[in-house]
Design a protein around this motif. Structure first.
Motif, PDB file in Angstrom:
ATOM      1  N   UNK A 154       0.836  -1.212   0.000  1.00 32.00           N
ATOM      2  CA  UNK A 154       0.000   0.000   0.000  1.00 32.00           C
ATOM      3  C   UNK A 154       0.861   1.248   0.000  1.00 32.00           C
ATOM      4  N   UNK A 155       0.302   2.328  -0.508  1.00 31.23           N
ATOM      5  CA  UNK A 155       1.021   3.607  -0.513  1.00 31.23           C
ATOM      6  C   UNK A 155       1.292   4.057   0.914  1.00 31.23           C
ATOM      7  N   UNK A 156       2.406   4.728   1.121  1.00 31.31           N
ATOM      8  CA  UNK A 156       2.745   5.225   2.461  1.00 31.31           C
ATOM      9  C   UNK A 156       1.898   6.430   2.850  1.00 31.31           C
ATOM     10  N   UNK A 157       1.327   7.109   1.859  1.00 29.10           N
ATOM     11  CA  UNK A 157       0.486   8.280   2.122  1.00 29.10           C
ATOM     12  C   UNK A 157      -0.810   8.159   1.330  1.00 29.10           C
ATOM     13  N   UNK A 158      -1.835   8.814   1.819  1.00 29.09           N
ATOM     14  CA  UNK A 158      -3.093   8.961   1.117  1.00 29.09           C
ATOM     15  C   UNK A 158      -3.296  10.433   0.792  1.00 29.09           C
ATOM     16  N   UNK A 159      -3.966  10.686  -0.308  1.00 27.93           N
ATOM     17  CA  UNK A 159      -4.272  12.062  -0.711  1.00 27.93           C
ATOM     18  C   UNK A 159      -5.789  12.185  -0.738  1.00 27.93           C
ATOM     19  N   UNK A 160      -6.351  12.793   0.270  1.00 27.64           N
ATOM     20  CA  UNK A 160      -7.808  12.863   0.390  1.00 27.64           C
ATOM     21  C   UNK A 160      -8.428  13.835  -0.601  1.00 27.64           C
ATOM     22  N   UNK A 161      -7.744  14.944  -0.876  1.00 28.33           N
ATOM     23  CA  UNK A 161      -8.294  15.967  -1.772  1.00 28.33           C
ATOM     24  C   UNK A 161      -7.177  16.570  -2.605  1.00 28.33           C
ATOM     25  N   UNK A 188      -2.506  21.518  -5.099  1.00 30.99           N
ATOM     26  CA  UNK A 188      -2.530  21.536  -3.637  1.00 30.99           C
ATOM     27  C   UNK A 188      -3.090  20.195  -3.162  1.00 30.99           C
ATOM     28  N   UNK A 189      -2.246  19.434  -2.475  1.00 33.86           N
ATOM     29  CA  UNK A 189      -2.585  18.076  -2.065  1.00 33.86           C
ATOM     30  C   UNK A 189      -2.836  18.026  -0.565  1.00 33.86           C
ATOM     31  N   UNK A 190      -3.958  17.423  -0.177  1.00 31.21           N
ATOM     32  CA  UNK A 190      -4.256  17.203   1.241  1.00 31.21           C
ATOM     33  C   UNK A 190      -3.850  15.778   1.584  1.00 31.21           C
ATOM     34  N   UNK A 191      -2.728  15.654   2.298  1.00 32.78           N
ATOM     35  CA  UNK A 191      -2.124  14.334   2.534  1.00 32.78           C
ATOM     36  C   UNK A 191      -2.220  13.916   3.991  1.00 32.78           C
ATOM     37  N   UNK A 239      -0.634   6.268  -8.797  1.00 33.15           N
ATOM     38  CA  UNK A 239      -0.941   4.843  -8.725  1.00 33.15           C
ATOM     39  C   UNK A 239      -2.443   4.697  -8.510  1.00 33.15           C
ATOM     40  N   UNK A 240      -3.056   3.629  -9.007  1.00 36.40           N
ATOM     41  CA  UNK A 240      -4.523   3.572  -8.998  1.00 36.40           C
ATOM     42  C   UNK A 240      -5.165   3.369  -7.635  1.00 36.40           C
ATOM     43  N   UNK A 241      -4.409   2.998  -6.599  1.00 37.10           N
ATOM     44  CA  UNK A 241      -5.027   2.765  -5.301  1.00 37.10           C
ATOM     45  C   UNK A 241      -5.021   4.002  -4.408  1.00 37.10           C
ATOM     46  N   UNK A 242      -4.592   5.150  -4.937  1.00 40.05           N
ATOM     47  CA  UNK A 242      -4.674   6.412  -4.199  1.00 40.05           C
ATOM     48  C   UNK A 242      -5.831   7.206  -4.783  1.00 40.05           C
ATOM     49  N   UNK A 243      -6.951   7.233  -4.059  1.00 38.60           N
ATOM     50  CA  UNK A 243      -8.185   7.845  -4.547  1.00 38.60           C
ATOM     51  C   UNK A 243      -8.404   9.185  -3.857  1.00 38.60           C
ATOM     52  N   UNK A 244      -8.725  10.196  -4.658  1.00 39.97           N
ATOM     53  CA  UNK A 244      -8.860  11.556  -4.133  1.00 39.97           C
ATOM     54  C   UNK A 244     -10.067  12.241  -4.751  1.00 39.97           C
ATOM     55  N   UNK A 245     -10.593  13.237  -4.015  1.00 38.47           N
ATOM     56  CA  UNK A 245     -11.642  14.106  -4.545  1.00 38.47           C
ATOM     57  C   UNK A 245     -10.953  15.307  -5.194  1.00 38.47           C
TER      58      UNK A 245
END
Length: 882
Positions: free
Chosen positions: A16-23, A40-43, A140-146
Motif C-alpha cells: 500500500x502507498x505510504x500516504x493517502x491524498x484525500x483531496x 494543492x494536495x491534502x495528505x 498509482x490507482x489505489x490512491x483515490x482523491x476528490x
C-alpha cells in the motif's frame, strides 16, 4: 517515479502507498508552451503504509517551480527534485497540505501523454502513468482523491474549458482570459483525471435516469462536424438506458461530456464525467463512415460509458488488476452490442477478433496471463489478452453460474466495493457468495497464460446403443510457465442424430443439470461421458457459442462438419463448421503445392456454401459471415509453424476463384437485388444486407474478374454511402490495373479534406497483396497528407501494412521489416507508446519459415541494441527475443 527499462515490477511486491491524498485542488493556467500547474494536495499517512516513510512523488519530464508545505515555502535543502521524482524526507505525522507548482509544455509533448495539444485544443491523457507528466503525485490507482479543478485559458483560443465532475462556477479575467471550476465528488485515482480547453462545437442533449434525474449531455467536436456526432449521442443514450436495465447502474453526475480529438494514442478514455475520444469513434455520416465504423462507435461509446461503474466507481488496486476493469467492461459492451444488433453475428465477430489478436499473442513470446505477475512497462499490457480474453473469462463465469446468479454477484460487487480499488479476488468473492461455489480453481484462468487445446473423441457402440465422448485439455508452455494445470472449461455441447435432430441426453456420467443445460464442466485433464439410448452414431456439436477461449483440435470430419452446417441450431457452430471446412480445403491445396500434386477440388464444401447462399435472405449478415473465407492471418495462426505467407495466399486465392466460378452466377442476382436497397440506414438489418451484397460482388469477381471489375466500377461511381463506395474500392484494389489507380485518385479528390476518410484511403493501399506494396507505402509516407505525428495516420498506413498485409509485409527481401524497423526507431523518441505497438506486429515471428525468421530476428536485435531506446519499445523487443 517512472520505472526504468528492464526493471521488473512484480505483483508479489505490491505494498500500500505510504500516504493517502484525500483531496486535490488543481489550478491550471493554459499556455501553448508554458502551462502553469499548481497542485494543492491534502495528505496524511496511510495506516497501512510504512511508519515514518519519506514522501516520494512520481514525476515524468517535469519542471519544478516551487513547493510549499502547509503554506510555508520550501528551499532546495528541504527536498530532492528531478524531472522524474520529488522526495521530501521530513513531513508532518499528522495531516498536511503540499502545494506544488510546475511548468509543462503542451506543444512539445509528442508522447500524447499528460497535457498536450491536439490541433488547436488542449487535452490530457493520464492512463496509465500520464498524470505524473502534469504534476508530482502518488501516481498509482489505489490512491483515490476528490478533485476540484480550476482551468484558466485565453477566451479566444479556448472558449470551452472542461474537467471532471460537475461545473461549479466560471467567469472572466483580465487580458481576455477566463476560468471554469469543476468538482468531482467521487474519489478517483489520478489516471482518471481529464482536462480539455479549446474552441469546439457541441452537440447537446439530455437523459432522464430511472430515478428521474435529468443529465445534461454534450459531445464536443470540431466546428462544422456537430451533425456527425448524432449517432454517437444516440449510442450514449442507449448505453445509459441499457446499463440501468441490465445492471441497475444509474449515472451519478449532473453532466456527461465527450470530447473528440484527432491526436490520441488509444481509442478512447473513460475519465470520470469527461470521456476523451479518438474522433474516429465519434464522427460518422453515411457519406464518410462504413457500417463497421457505426458499429465501432456504438461499441466504444458504450465501453467508455460502462466504465463509469466498472473502472471508475470501482477501480483497480494496481495495474496487475487491469483486466478487472477492462475485461469486465469489454464483456459488458459486447453484451450491449449483441442486444442492439444480432447476437449471433456479434458473437462471431467477437471470436474472430479474439482469434485474430489474442490467440497469436498467447502463442508467442509476448504471452502473458490475463492478470500478469510482472511487467516492465505497463503501457505494453493494454493487450488483447487483458481485454478480449479477460472478457471471455467473465463470460465463462456467467455460463457456469447462470444469468440470474451472475447478476446477483454483480450487485454484490457494486455494493461492496463502490468507492474502492479492488482486486480479482475481491471480484470473484462476490460470485462465490452469490453461487455458493468454490471459484478457486476457476481463478486459474487469471494467472495461467496460453490458449488451452480441447480435443473431443467419440466412440459409438451400435449393440449397446451408447455413445462415449472423451474430452481432453492441455495448455502448451508459454514464457515463464512451462508447466500448466488443467483449467475449468465449460464445454457447451449437443448431439445430433442422422436426420439432423437434436438428441435428448441421458448419461450416468454427467450431472442432471449438465445435461439439462447442455454444458459439460471439464475440470481435469480428461473426462469421459457415456450417453445411453443413442440409436445411431451422432454428430457432436462442441463448444457451442464458443463457450470457452480454447482451440478445438482436431476439427470434426468433413462429413460431420457439413451436417452441422446444415442442421446445428447454434449459429456460432454453424459458422465454425463453414470455417473449418474452408480451412481444410485451403490446407489441402497447401499440401498439394508442397508435394507438386494436382490441386484438390472441394465439391462438398462448395455444395454447402451453395445451400447457405440460397437461403441467405433469412439472415443476410450470418450468411455473409458463413460464406467468407478465413483470412490469411487466420491461416497463419492455424498453420502454427514454418508459415510461408506466399503459399497461404496462393492457396486461399485459388479456393476463392474455385468458389467464384461455381457460385458467381448464383451470387449475381443477389447482388443486383440488394443494390436497390433504398436510403442508407446504419441499423443492423440494413448493414447485414450490405454485408451480403459485398460478399456477393466478391463471388462474382472471383469467378469472372472482368465482370466483377465492371460492377465494382459502377458501384464506386454511383455509391450513396461510404460502405458501398469503400467496398467497391476494396475489390478494385485487389483486382488491380488502371481501374484501381483511377478509383484511388477519384477517392482522394473527393475526400482529401476529411482526415478520417483519408485514413481508409491510406489503409486500403497498404493492404494490397502485391510485392510492390512496400514501395507504395514508402511513397505514401511522402504524401502531403501523411504525418508521423498523428497516431491514426500512422496506424492506417504502417499499422495496416505490418498487421494486415501478410504477403506484402513479409516479402522475402526483408523490405517490409526494414521499413517497420526504421519507423519504430524514428517514432520511439517522440511517441514510444505508438512505436512499441507497431513493433508488436512481430509477435508471431517464430511461427514463420526459417528465412523470414532470420530476417526478423536480425531486425529485432538491431532495435534492442539501441542505447537510447524507450522503456516501451525496449520491453517489446526484449520479450520478443526471449
Amino acid at each position: 517515479m517512472r520505472h526504468p527499462a528492464n526493471v521488473a515490477v512484480r505483483l508479489v511486491d505490491y505494498r500500500p502507498a505510504d500516504f493517502l491524498i484525500d483531496a486535490v485542488a488543481l489550478d491550471i493556467s493554459l499556455d501553448r508552451t508554458a502551462s502553469k500547474v499548481v497542485a494543492t494536495l491534502s495528505l496524511r499517512r496511510n495506516p497501512k503504509g510504512a511508519p515514518g516513510a519519506p514522501l516520494s512523488l512520481d514525476g515524468d519530464d517535469l519542471t519544478l517551480v516551487g513547493v510549499k508545505l502547509d503554506g510555508r515555502p520550501l528551499g532546495p535543502q528541504d527536498y530532492t527534485a528531478a524531472p522524474d521524482h520529488l522526495l521530501l524526507e521530513k513531513v508532518p505525522d499528522g495531516p498536511f497540505t503540499l502545494e506544488i507548482e510546475t511548468r509543462v509544455d503542451p506543444s512539445a509533448n509528442t508522447q500524447l501523454s499528460g497535457l498536450y495539444r491536439s490541433g488547436s485544443a488542449y487535452c490530457t491523457q493520464c492512463e496509465a502513468e500520464g498524470f505524473r507528466r502534469i504534476t508530482y503525485f502518488l501516481d498509482r490507482p489505489d490512491v483515490l482523491s476528490v478533485y476540484t479543478t480550476r482551468v484558466e485559458g485565453d477566451k479566444g483560443e479556448a472558449p470551452i474549458l472542461l474537467s471532471n465532475g460537475n461545473p461549479v462556477k466560471s467567469g472572466n479575467l483580465p487580458d481576455g482570459r477566463h476560468y471554469a471550476v469543476w468538482r468531482d465528488p467521487f474519489p478517483k485515482p489520478s489516471y482518471l483525471f481529464a482536462l480539455v480547453g479549446g474552441d469546439l462545437g457541441a452537440l447537446r442533449d439530455s437523459f432522464t435516469t430511472m430515478s428521474g434525474r435529468k443529465i445534461d449531455l454534450a459531445i464536443y467536436v470540431e466546428h462544422g462536424k456537430e451533425a456527425r456526432a448524432t449517432y454517437a449521442m444516440d449510442a450514449l443514450k442507449r448505453s445509459m438506458r441499457w446499463d440501468e436495465e441490465k445492471f441497475g447502474r444509474e449515472y451519478d453526475l449532473d453532466v456527461f461530456n465527450i470530447v473528440a480529438v484527432s491526436d490520441f494514442n488509444m481509442g478512447a478514455m473513460e475519465n470520470k464525467g469527461l470521456n476523451i475520444f479518438n474522433d474516429k469513434y465519434v464522427l460518422a455520416s453515411p457519406e464518410t463512415a462504413t457500417d463497421g465504423d457505426y458499429a465501432g462507435i456504438e461499441g466504444v461509446i458504450a465501453h467508455e460509458y460502462f466504465h463509469n461503474w466498472t473502472g471508475n466507481r470501482i477501480t483497480c488496486r494496481d495495474w496487475f488488476q487491469l483486466c478487472l476493469k477492462e475485461g469486465l467492461t469489454v464483456f459488458r459492451d459486447q453484451e450491449f452490442s449483441a442486444d442492439m444488433r444480432s447476437r449471433a453475428v456479434e458473437r462471431i465477430g467477437d471470436v474472430r477478433g479474439l482469434r485474430l489478436a489474442q490467440f497469436p499473442e498467447d502463442g508467442g513470446p509476448l504471452a502473458h496471463p490475463v492478470r500478469p505477475e510482472v511487467y516492465h512497462e505497463i503501457n505494453n499490457f493494454y493487450t488483447a489478452t487483458v481485454y478480449e480474453k479477460g472478457a471471455e473469462i467473465v463470460r465463462m463465469l456467467r455460463t457456469l453460474i447462470g444469468d440470474e446468479t451472475f447478476r446477483r454477484g454483480m450487485d454484490i460487487y457494486f455494493e461492496r466495493f463502490d468507492g474502492t480499488a479492488a482486486t480479482v479476488e475481491d471480484y470473484l468473492s462476490c460470485f462465490a457468495e452469490a453461487s455458493g461455489r468454490d471459484l478457486s480453481h476457476f481463478a486459474l484462468w487469471y494467472s495461467q497464460a496460453g490458449t488451452p487445446i480441447l480435443s473431443t473423441e467419440g466412440a459409438y457402440d451400435p449393440q449397446a446403443k451408447t455413445f462415449s465422448l472423451t474430452l481432453k485439455q492441455h495448455t502448451p508452455p508459454t514464457p515463464g510457465q512451462s508447466e500448466k494445470k488443467p483449467l475449468v472449461v465449460p464445454v457447451a455441447f449437443a448431439l445430433f442424430g442422422e436426420n439432423g435432430e437434436k438428441l435428448e441426453l441421458a448419461s450416468p456420467d454427467a450431472r442432471a443439470d449438465e445435461l439439462a443445460r447442455g454444458l459439460i464442466e471439464l475440470t481435469d485433464a480428461e473426462r469421459k461421458i457415456t450417453f445411453a439410448g443413442v440409436a445411431s452414431r451422432p454428430v457432436v456439436s462442441a463448444l457451442r457459442g464458443f463457450s470457452a477461449p480454447v482451440r478445438l483440435e482436431p476439427a470434426p470430419e468433413s462429413a460431420d462438419l457439413e451436417k452441422l452446417l446444415a442442421c446445428d441450431d447454434d449459429p456460432f457452430n454453424r459458422w465454425q463448421a463453414a470455417q473449418s471446412l474452408a480451412l481444410r480445403a485451403i490446407f489441402a491445396r497447401v499440401d498439394a503445392a508442397k508435394k507438386g500434386a494436382q490441386t484438390p477440388q472441394a465439391p462438398g464444401f462448395i455444395g454447402a456454401l451453395r445451400t447457405i447462399l440460397a437461403g441467405a435472405d433469412a439472415d443476410p449478415a450470418f450468411a455473409a459471415q458463413a460464406l467468407s473465407l478465413p483470412s490469411e492471418i487466420d491461416l497463419a495462426r492455424e498453420a502454427g509453424h514454418d508459415v510461408d505467407p506466399d503459399v497461404l495466399f496462393s492457396a486461399r486465392y485459388g479456393l476463392r476463384e474455385e468458389i467464384g466460378r461455381a457460385l458467381g452466377a448464383d451470387a449475381e442476382p443477389i447482388y443486383r437485388r440488394l443494390s436497390d436497397a433504398g436510403p442508407y440506414s446504419p441499423d443492423a438489418a440494413s448493414a447485414g444486407r450490405r454485408m451480403l451484397k459485398a460478399l456477393a460482388l466478391d463471388l462474382v469477381a472471383a469467378g469472372d474478374p472482368e465482370k466483377g471489375s465492371a460492377l465494382a466500377r459502377s458501384q464506386f461511381a454511383a455509391a450513396g454511402n461510404m460502405t458501398d463506395r469503400l467496398g467497391a474500392l476494396t475489390l478494385l484494389a485487389l483486382l488491380g490495373g488502371e481501374a484501381r489507380e483511377a478509383a484511388f485518385a477519384a477517392f482522394y479528390e473527393q475526400y482529401k479534406g476529411d482526415a478520417l476518410v483519408l485514413d481508409k484511403w491510406f489503409s486500403l493501399q497498404a493492404t494490397i497483396p502485391e510485392p510492390a506494396t512496400t514501395k507504395r507505402v514508402v511513397d505514401l509516407m511522402r504524401h502531403p497528407d501523411f504525418s508521423l505525428t498523428n497516431p491514426n495516420r500512422v496506424r492506417s498506413l504502417i499499422g495496416a501494412f505490418s498487421n494486415a498485409n501478410l504477403t506484402g509485409f513479409h516479402a522475402l527481401d526483408g523490405s517490409g521489416y526494414d521499413l517497420l524497423t526504421r519507423i519504430v526507431l524514428e517514432l520511439d523518441p517522440k511517441n514510444p507508446q505508438l512505436a512499441a505497438r507497431l513493433l508488436s506486429a512481430l509477435r508471431s515471428w517464430r511461427t514463420l519459415e526459417p528465412r523470414r525468421r532470420g530476417l526478423i530476428e536480425e531486425r529485432l536485435r538491431h532495435i534492442a541494441a539501441q542505447g537510447n531506446l524507450s522503456p516501451d519499445t525496449k520491453d517489446i523487443a526484449t520479450r520478443a527475443l526471449s
